[in-house]
Design a protein around this motif. Structure first.
Motif, PDB file in Angstrom:
ATOM      1  N   LYS A  13     -72.358   0.668  39.696  1.00  0.00           N
ATOM      2  CA  LYS A  13     -70.995   0.697  40.218  1.00  0.00           C
ATOM      3  C   LYS A  13     -70.568  -0.718  40.604  1.00  0.00           C
ATOM      4  O   LYS A  13     -69.446  -1.119  40.359  1.00  0.00           O
TER       5      LYS A  13
ATOM      6  N   ILE B 176     -48.874  12.866  37.070  1.00  0.00           N
ATOM      7  CA  ILE B 176     -49.917  13.869  36.823  1.00  0.00           C
ATOM      8  C   ILE B 176     -49.524  15.262  37.340  1.00  0.00           C
ATOM      9  O   ILE B 176     -50.389  16.077  37.654  1.00  0.00           O
TER      10      ILE B 176
ATOM     11  N   VAL C 190     -66.606   8.527  39.904  1.00  0.00           N
ATOM     12  CA  VAL C 190     -67.075   9.354  38.800  1.00  0.00           C
ATOM     13  C   VAL C 190     -68.567   9.681  38.876  1.00  0.00           C
ATOM     14  O   VAL C 190     -68.975  10.803  38.588  1.00  0.00           O
TER      15      VAL C 190
ATOM     16  N   GLY D  87     -52.034   6.040  39.798  1.00  0.00           N
ATOM     17  CA  GLY D  87     -52.494   7.071  38.866  1.00  0.00           C
ATOM     18  C   GLY D  87     -51.518   7.292  37.723  1.00  0.00           C
ATOM     19  O   GLY D  87     -51.932   7.539  36.586  1.00  0.00           O
TER      20      GLY D  87
ATOM     21  N   ALA E 187     -50.538  27.907  44.057  1.00  0.00           N
ATOM     22  CA  ALA E 187     -50.913  26.512  43.806  1.00  0.00           C
ATOM     23  C   ALA E 187     -50.043  25.824  42.764  1.00  0.00           C
ATOM     24  O   ALA E 187     -49.913  24.605  42.774  1.00  0.00           O
TER      25      ALA E 187
ATOM     26  N   ASP F 114     -58.718  24.373  32.937  1.00  0.00           N
ATOM     27  CA  ASP F 114     -58.000  23.177  33.409  1.00  0.00           C
ATOM     28  C   ASP F 114     -56.533  23.286  33.016  1.00  0.00           C
ATOM     29  O   ASP F 114     -56.199  23.769  31.933  1.00  0.00           O
TER      30      ASP F 114
ATOM     31  N   ARG G 205     -57.354  17.872  46.297  1.00  0.00           N
ATOM     32  CA  ARG G 205     -56.539  19.073  46.029  1.00  0.00           C
ATOM     33  C   ARG G 205     -57.267  20.282  46.588  1.00  0.00           C
ATOM     34  O   ARG G 205     -58.112  20.869  45.930  1.00  0.00           O
TER      35      ARG G 205
ATOM     36  N   GLY H  82     -60.301  15.347  32.873  1.00  0.00           N
ATOM     37  CA  GLY H  82     -59.760  15.102  34.215  1.00  0.00           C
ATOM     38  C   GLY H  82     -58.998  13.793  34.279  1.00  0.00           C
ATOM     39  O   GLY H  82     -58.513  13.281  33.273  1.00  0.00           O
TER      40      GLY H  82
ATOM     41  N   ALA I 146     -54.200  25.825  31.254  1.00  0.00           N
ATOM     42  CA  ALA I 146     -54.403  27.040  32.045  1.00  0.00           C
ATOM     43  C   ALA I 146     -54.466  26.644  33.514  1.00  0.00           C
ATOM     44  O   ALA I 146     -55.392  25.943  33.929  1.00  0.00           O
TER      45      ALA I 146
ATOM     46  N   VAL J  42     -54.682  27.550  37.497  1.00  0.00           N
ATOM     47  CA  VAL J  42     -55.060  28.564  38.475  1.00  0.00           C
ATOM     48  C   VAL J  42     -53.985  28.541  39.546  1.00  0.00           C
ATOM     49  O   VAL J  42     -53.769  27.505  40.178  1.00  0.00           O
TER      50      VAL J  42
ATOM     51  N   THR K 254     -61.404  20.591  41.556  1.00  0.00           N
ATOM     52  CA  THR K 254     -59.992  20.315  41.294  1.00  0.00           C
ATOM     53  C   THR K 254     -59.578  18.865  41.553  1.00  0.00           C
ATOM     54  O   THR K 254     -58.423  18.511  41.348  1.00  0.00           O
ATOM     55  N   GLY K 255     -60.501  18.023  42.007  1.00  0.00           N
ATOM     56  CA  GLY K 255     -60.213  16.594  42.074  1.00  0.00           C
ATOM     57  C   GLY K 255     -59.204  16.207  43.146  1.00  0.00           C
ATOM     58  O   GLY K 255     -59.069  16.861  44.180  1.00  0.00           O
TER      59      GLY K 255
HETATM   60  C1  FAD Z   1     -54.217   9.758  37.989  1.00  0.00           C
HETATM   61  C2  FAD Z   1     -55.596   9.313  38.412  1.00  0.00           C
HETATM   62  C3  FAD Z   1     -56.276   8.358  37.662  1.00  0.00           C
HETATM   63  C4  FAD Z   1     -57.563   7.960  38.021  1.00  0.00           C
HETATM   64  N1  FAD Z   1     -58.184   6.979  37.285  1.00  0.00           N
HETATM   65  C5  FAD Z   1     -59.369   6.478  37.735  1.00  0.00           C
HETATM   66  C6  FAD Z   1     -59.975   5.362  37.092  1.00  0.00           C
HETATM   67  O1  FAD Z   1     -59.461   4.854  36.109  1.00  0.00           O
HETATM   68  N2  FAD Z   1     -61.130   4.867  37.599  1.00  0.00           N
HETATM   69  C7  FAD Z   1     -61.735   5.430  38.697  1.00  0.00           C
HETATM   70  O2  FAD Z   1     -62.789   4.962  39.124  1.00  0.00           O
HETATM   71  N3  FAD Z   1     -61.192   6.498  39.309  1.00  0.00           N
HETATM   72  C8  FAD Z   1     -60.017   7.005  38.878  1.00  0.00           C
HETATM   73  N4  FAD Z   1     -59.434   8.037  39.561  1.00  0.00           N
HETATM   74  C9  FAD Z   1     -60.179   8.652  40.644  1.00  0.00           C
HETATM   75  C10 FAD Z   1     -60.726   9.975  40.094  1.00  0.00           C
HETATM   76  O3  FAD Z   1     -60.150  11.004  40.850  1.00  0.00           O
HETATM   77  C11 FAD Z   1     -62.231  10.135  40.070  1.00  0.00           C
HETATM   78  O4  FAD Z   1     -62.884   8.989  39.668  1.00  0.00           O
HETATM   79  C12 FAD Z   1     -62.726  11.278  39.165  1.00  0.00           C
HETATM   80  O5  FAD Z   1     -61.812  11.596  38.160  1.00  0.00           O
HETATM   81  C13 FAD Z   1     -62.979  12.479  40.006  1.00  0.00           C
HETATM   82  O6  FAD Z   1     -63.502  13.522  39.226  1.00  0.00           O
HETATM   83  P1  FAD Z   1     -63.267  15.041  39.603  1.00  0.00           P
HETATM   84  O7  FAD Z   1     -63.978  15.816  38.541  1.00  0.00           O
HETATM   85  O8  FAD Z   1     -63.633  15.279  41.017  1.00  0.00           O
HETATM   86  O9  FAD Z   1     -61.698  15.273  39.542  1.00  0.00           O
HETATM   87  P2  FAD Z   1     -60.574  15.064  38.430  1.00  0.00           P
HETATM   88  O10 FAD Z   1     -60.976  14.124  37.388  1.00  0.00           O
HETATM   89  O11 FAD Z   1     -59.326  14.821  39.197  1.00  0.00           O
HETATM   90  O12 FAD Z   1     -60.488  16.513  37.746  1.00  0.00           O
HETATM   91  C14 FAD Z   1     -59.896  17.619  38.369  1.00  0.00           C
HETATM   92  C15 FAD Z   1     -59.310  18.508  37.309  1.00  0.00           C
HETATM   93  O13 FAD Z   1     -58.881  19.717  37.926  1.00  0.00           O
HETATM   94  C16 FAD Z   1     -57.700  20.139  37.324  1.00  0.00           C
HETATM   95  N5  FAD Z   1     -56.991  21.023  38.260  1.00  0.00           N
HETATM   96  C17 FAD Z   1     -56.594  20.738  39.531  1.00  0.00           C
HETATM   97  N6  FAD Z   1     -55.962  21.796  40.069  1.00  0.00           N
HETATM   98  C18 FAD Z   1     -55.958  22.763  39.109  1.00  0.00           C
HETATM   99  C19 FAD Z   1     -55.427  24.089  39.062  1.00  0.00           C
HETATM  100  N7  FAD Z   1     -54.785  24.646  40.111  1.00  0.00           N
HETATM  101  N8  FAD Z   1     -55.582  24.798  37.908  1.00  0.00           N
HETATM  102  C20 FAD Z   1     -56.233  24.261  36.836  1.00  0.00           C
HETATM  103  N9  FAD Z   1     -56.736  23.014  36.839  1.00  0.00           N
HETATM  104  C21 FAD Z   1     -56.603  22.274  37.956  1.00  0.00           C
HETATM  105  C22 FAD Z   1     -56.942  18.874  37.003  1.00  0.00           C
HETATM  106  O14 FAD Z   1     -56.052  19.088  35.929  1.00  0.00           O
HETATM  107  C23 FAD Z   1     -58.073  17.903  36.648  1.00  0.00           C
HETATM  108  O15 FAD Z   1     -58.268  17.820  35.255  1.00  0.00           O
HETATM  109  C24 FAD Z   1     -58.168   8.496  39.178  1.00  0.00           C
HETATM  110  C25 FAD Z   1     -57.478   9.461  39.931  1.00  0.00           C
HETATM  111  C26 FAD Z   1     -56.210   9.867  39.572  1.00  0.00           C
HETATM  112  C27 FAD Z   1     -55.493  10.869  40.423  1.00  0.00           C
END
Ligand code: FAD
Ligand code: FES
Lengths: 107, 494
Positions: free
Chosen positions: B219, A66, B330, B150, B460, B31, B288, B38, B82, B84, B129-130
């Motif tokens: 859940k 990723i 999620v 992941g 970043a 993103d 992150r 994500g 895109a 950041v 940013t997850g």
């Molecule tokens: C590879 C991976 C797979 C996962 N699969 C699962 C799953 O199958 N089931 C489950 O329960 N949980 C899963 N998870 C856990 C998951 O993190 C959460 O369930 C959920 O996706 C969190 O949502 P979020 O919106 O906080 O973050 P995310 O879904 O991580 O979204 C964050 C977004 O921010 C973007 N981003 C980050 N930094 C930047 C930047 N500097 N500039 C632009 N964009 C940026 C990323 O591209 C990403 O799209 C997974 C985690 C990872 C790392």
């Protein structure tokens, strides 16, 4: 057996027949499915490791998938240090593996 | 009308965008990926339609609805591909005088040349940013064929690629189950799932307040579904055990699995070897944080972004939601995102009692996950002198220790400079927190001599020098917002 693309005809999600994409990898043509990452196309074509590290020359490939670890760096159309897992394969891309020499050593 | 910039288009960012639009704000959603969704809703590209893609996902209809609504909405500008790369918190505030700073974005294919730079000056920012996988180092973890969970998940969901034919999944946390399920659904044979935590701590973590599970039943059902699915495809699930070494020359050929005690120290004499062509290891997630740190946000002792009831950070005009405020999955990300987007557009959390309730329920779930699966202090016992601890700079644990000894150094900063550990191209994302723990463990009181955080990264994402030198496009006007997005129908929120 190693990494492989699930054949679309076996896939329970019932995909439509995909278009192919073809790239050059270290001079040889390899085929993938349109929309795949360069890393995905390379993995499905066989090699798991496709870079050598600068200090000990060890093989590396995809680790995080990723864009976080930078282990999957390749040269794409002359640009070095492209994360193969983050770059979509485009027909005709010329991908070359990177074997970085340490600064000061003779490559 | 205010402008809200949302960083990250995962569940939290998407929910934030919709909530901000419902309050009539003009929204920009950014993103680095080419897709919305994500990590959780990573999916096949548009050119690979599949009739039943939903079976790979939980909450697929929620995602499709969010995506369709935002894509069709003139008041929401979506920037994909895109990244950041910096937030300049000292930059002059936006027109309304409340803006949190200047946000620098680079748009174009990842790591390309000549991408376009743009700068945004929003009235408010939502950070979403997850997180990424945290994989603890062990001998052989740098061999090709060792993946994070992941990576396996992203390749399975996003490309229908199985990383191996005979695969072991190991580490800790409920995430191991969807990883195994995805692998099985992509044609891999999963030889086993090895969960480091012991059954007793799983029971302690999950069951101290069983009534709390009731509202989070959804859940619970999801996890039960995974376990049920595993049984059906006969994937053995072993607790109190993990992969402690990977073997091979140019690629992984086998792994050693061993029992772990309650502190995750491997138990001598319990080792066995399994032949594999891939292994997927995750011990949890690392948020992150770099953009939050750049924006000046306060970070908690547990190292998440500190937020209040409105998801507001310590910096006026900056909100945060999703995994960067705590690992909760999620549903928590969706609830927090809705509250953050609403507040960033001037709303109050009391306006959305349903989301507040969901947030409370799923926070409880997150606490149980941490109690049950959180990283335990004995893990460094897996690490040998030859184990690479920093993958980028190829620094072994032995080299780290001997430098620490010869320089009598107790500071992370000086050890990083002398060994280069943590200073490679990933900027310590993969090894940073593990390095801190490995070094601290050797010191009296288990504490480092300095408080340098490995989470700080002023830039970043990598840029090419030419791109940095080129002029940025002057701050884009925000999209004009003809009308707020329609409110949801009355009754339970989607
Ligand atoms: C590879 C991976 C797979 C996962 N699969 C699962 C799953 O199958 N089931 C489950 O329960 N949980 C899963 N998870 C856990 C998951 O993190 C959460 O369930 C959920 O996706 C969190 O949502 P979020 O919106 O906080 O973050 P995310 O879904 O991580 O979204 C964050 C977004 O921010 C973007 N981003 C980050 N930094 C930047 C930047 N500097 N500039 C632009 N964009 C940026 C990323 O591209 C990403 O799209 C997974 C985690 C990872 C790392
Ligand atoms: S595999 Fe980690 S950046 Fe590509």
């Amino acid at each position: 057996m190693t990494a492989r693309l699930l054949p679309f005809s076996d896939d329970p999600i019932r995909p439509s027949s995909p278009a192919s994409v073809s790239i050059q990898f270290d001079g040889a043509p390899i085929e993938g499915v349109s929309g795949q990452s360069i890393a995905g196309v390379i993995l499905a074509s066989g090699p798991l490791g496709f870079r050598r590290t600068s200090v000990s020359g060890k093989s590396r490939g995809v680790f995080c998938g990723i864009g976080v670890c930078f282990d999957c760096l390749v040269e794409v159309n002359g640009d070095r240090d492209v994360r193969a897992c983050q770059r979509r394969a485009v027909d005709g891309d010329v991908v070359v593996t990177q074997h970085d020499a340490l600064p000061g050593s003779i490559a | 009308m205010s402008s809200v910039l949302i960083l990250g288009a995962g569940p939290a960012g998407l929910a934030a965008a919709r909530a901000a639009r419902r309050r009539g704000a003009s929204v920009t959603l950014v993103d680095s990926s080419e897709q919305l969704g994500g990590q959780f809703w990573r999916h096949l590209p548009a050119e690979r339609p599949a009739a039943r893609e939903r079976i790979l996902h939980h909450g697929w209809d929620t995602f499709r609805a969010l995506q369709a609504q935002l894509v069709a909405d003139d008041g929401c500008r979506i920037l994909t591909s895109a990244s950041v790369f910096a937030i300049d918190a000292t930059a002059s505030p936006s027109t309304t005088g409340t803006g949190p700073g200047r946000v620098h974005v680079i748009v174009g294919p990842s790591d390309g040349t000549g991408r376009e730079r743009i700068e945004l000056l929003p009235d408010a920012i939502v950070l979403a940013t997850g997180a990424h996988d945290r994989t603890l180092p062990f001998p052989g973890w740098d061999l090709p064929g060792v993946f994070t969970g992941g990576a396996a998940q992203a390749l399975a969901k996003g490309e229908r690629l199985a990383v191996g034919a005979h695969v072991v999944v190991a580490g800790a946390g409920p995430f191991l189950l969807p990883v195994a399920a995805s692998l099985a659904a992509t044609g891999s044979r999963v030889l086993g799932v090895f969960e480091s935590s012991r059954l007793s701590s799983l029971v302690r973590g999950w069951l101290p307040r069983p009534w709390q599970l009731l509202p989070a039943a959804k859940k619970g059902a999801e996890l039960a579904g995974y376990i049920g699915g595993q049984l059906k495809s006969r994937i053995p699930y072993t607790t109190g055990a993990s992969v402690i070494a990977a073997h091979g020359t140019d690629r992984v050929e086998s792994v050693t699995v061993a029992s772990l005690d309650k502190n995750w120290t491997p138990v001598a004499g319990t080792e066995r070897t399994l032949a594999v062509d891939a292994v997927c290891v995750s011990h949890g997630f690392t948020p992150r944080l770099e953009l939050a740190i750049a924006a000046g946000c306060q970070i908690t002792d547990e190292r998440f972004v500190a937020v209040d009831d409105a998801q507001a950070t310590s910096v006026p005009g900056v909100y945060a939601a999703g995994e960067i405020t705590g690992i909760g999955g999620v549903d928590l990300a969706l609830a927090e995102g809705a509250l953050a987007g609403h507040a960033a557009a001037g709303g109050n959390p009391f306006d959305l009692p349903g989301e507040v309730r969901k947030r409370r329920i799923y926070e409880g779930f997150a606490r149980r996950i941490e109690a049950a699966h959180g990283i335990r202090p004995g893990w460094p016992d897996m690490v040998t002198d030859d184990t690479i601890v920093c993958r980028c700079e190829e620094v072994s644990f032995g080299a780290l220790c001997s430098t620490a000894e010869s320089t009598a150094s107790t500071s992370l900063r000086s050890l990083k400079l002398t060994t280069r550990a943590g200073l490679g191209i990933c900027q310590g994302r993969v090894c940073g927190r593990s390095l801190e723990q490995l070094i601290a463990r050797r010191l009296p009181g288990n504490t480092l001599g300095d408080t340098v955080s490995t989470d700080r990264r002023p830039i970043a994402v990598p840029l090419r020098l030419g791109e940095l030198a080129a002029a940025a496009r002057p701050t884009d006007p925000s999209p004009t917002t003809p009308t707020p997005l329609a409110d949801p129908p009355k009754g339970p929120t989607s």
